[in-house]
Design a protein around this motif. Structure first.
Motif, short mmCIF file in Angstrom:
data_model
loop_
_atom_site.label_atom_id
_atom_site.label_comp_id
_atom_site.label_asym_id
_atom_site.label_seq_id
_atom_site.Cartn_x
_atom_site.Cartn_y
_atom_site.Cartn_z
N MET A 1 27.44 45.68 42.79
CA MET A 1 28.28 45.05 43.81
C MET A 1 29.61 45.80 43.94
O MET A 1 30.10 45.99 45.06
N TYR B 1 26.55 43.18 38.93
CA TYR B 1 27.96 43.15 39.32
C TYR B 1 28.52 44.58 39.44
O TYR B 1 29.39 44.84 40.27
N ASN C 1 28.98 49.06 45.77
CA ASN C 1 28.66 48.89 47.19
C ASN C 1 29.74 48.18 48.00
O ASN C 1 29.69 48.21 49.23
N ASN C 2 30.68 47.55 47.34
CA ASN C 2 31.74 46.82 48.05
C ASN C 2 33.13 47.33 47.69
O ASN C 2 33.82 47.91 48.52
N THR C 3 33.54 47.11 46.47
CA THR C 3 34.89 47.47 46.03
C THR C 3 35.19 48.94 46.32
O THR C 3 36.22 49.26 46.93
N SER D 1 37.18 42.83 42.91
CA SER D 1 37.14 43.12 44.34
C SER D 1 38.14 44.23 44.67
O SER D 1 39.04 44.53 43.88
N ALA D 2 38.01 44.78 45.86
CA ALA D 2 38.95 45.81 46.31
C ALA D 2 40.36 45.25 46.36
O ALA D 2 41.32 45.91 45.94
N LYS E 1 33.94 50.98 48.35
CA LYS E 1 33.68 51.42 49.73
C LYS E 1 34.86 51.07 50.63
O LYS E 1 34.85 51.42 51.81
N ASN E 2 35.87 50.39 50.10
CA ASN E 2 37.05 50.01 50.87
C ASN E 2 37.88 51.27 51.15
O ASN E 2 38.32 51.95 50.23
#
Length: 152
Positions: free
Chosen positions: A53, A50, A56-58, A140-141, A60-61
């Motif tokens: 994740m 997590y 790589n996601n949150t 999350s972002a 990168k926004n």
């Protein structure tokens, strides 16, 4: 000519806002002396899916990166860091809990919620380093953006 200008502007924006500016704890202390801002500490480990994740996601926004870079100091902190860290005139150390495993004292201080450390943890420190907010688990972002908006 306009097309070239916009391409250069876009590339500049990508460089400027493409990555979160990360700092060490000692850098944050020094920066806060002249430009006080809240600090966001992302507490993670290398084995946590997590955490990866979120990396790589949150984080990168682009809009979130812009807000983090402009309004906060950001520390990405591996909870299993083995080197000593001096922060707020105290030296925090890695504490082994078994063979090749353990937790850094500073991670324990910043990530403990209801006597439990869970990865990932987001901890937001005020300008005076008091804890404003903590959250265990994937964020999350969009969630983090809302949290940051509510802290204002």
């Amino acid at each position: 000519m306009k097309k070239i200008f916009f391409i250069v502007l876009y590339l500049f924006a990508q460089i400027l806002y493409g990555q979160i500016k990360t700092h060490s704890f000692s850098e944050v202390e020094n920066l806060n002396k002249t430009d006080p801002k809240p600090t966001i500490v992302f507490i993670h480990t290398s084995w946590c899916k997590y955490c990866k994740m979120m990396e790589n996601n949150t984080f990168k926004n682009h809009e979130l990166i812009r807000i983090l870079n402009e309004q906060f100091y950001f520390v990405s902190f591996d909870a299993e860091e083995k080197s000593d860290i001096t922060f707020l005139n105290h030296t925090f150390k890695f504490k082994p809990t078994g063979q090749n495993i353990g937790i850094h004292e500073l991670a324990s201080e910043l990530a403990t919620i209801k006597n439990e450390v869970v990865y990932p943890t987001i901890t937001i420190l005020d300008k005076d380093y008091s804890i404003l907010f903590q959250k265990h688990s994937f964020t999350s972002a969009k969630e983090l953006f809302t949290i940051l908006q509510n802290l204002k």
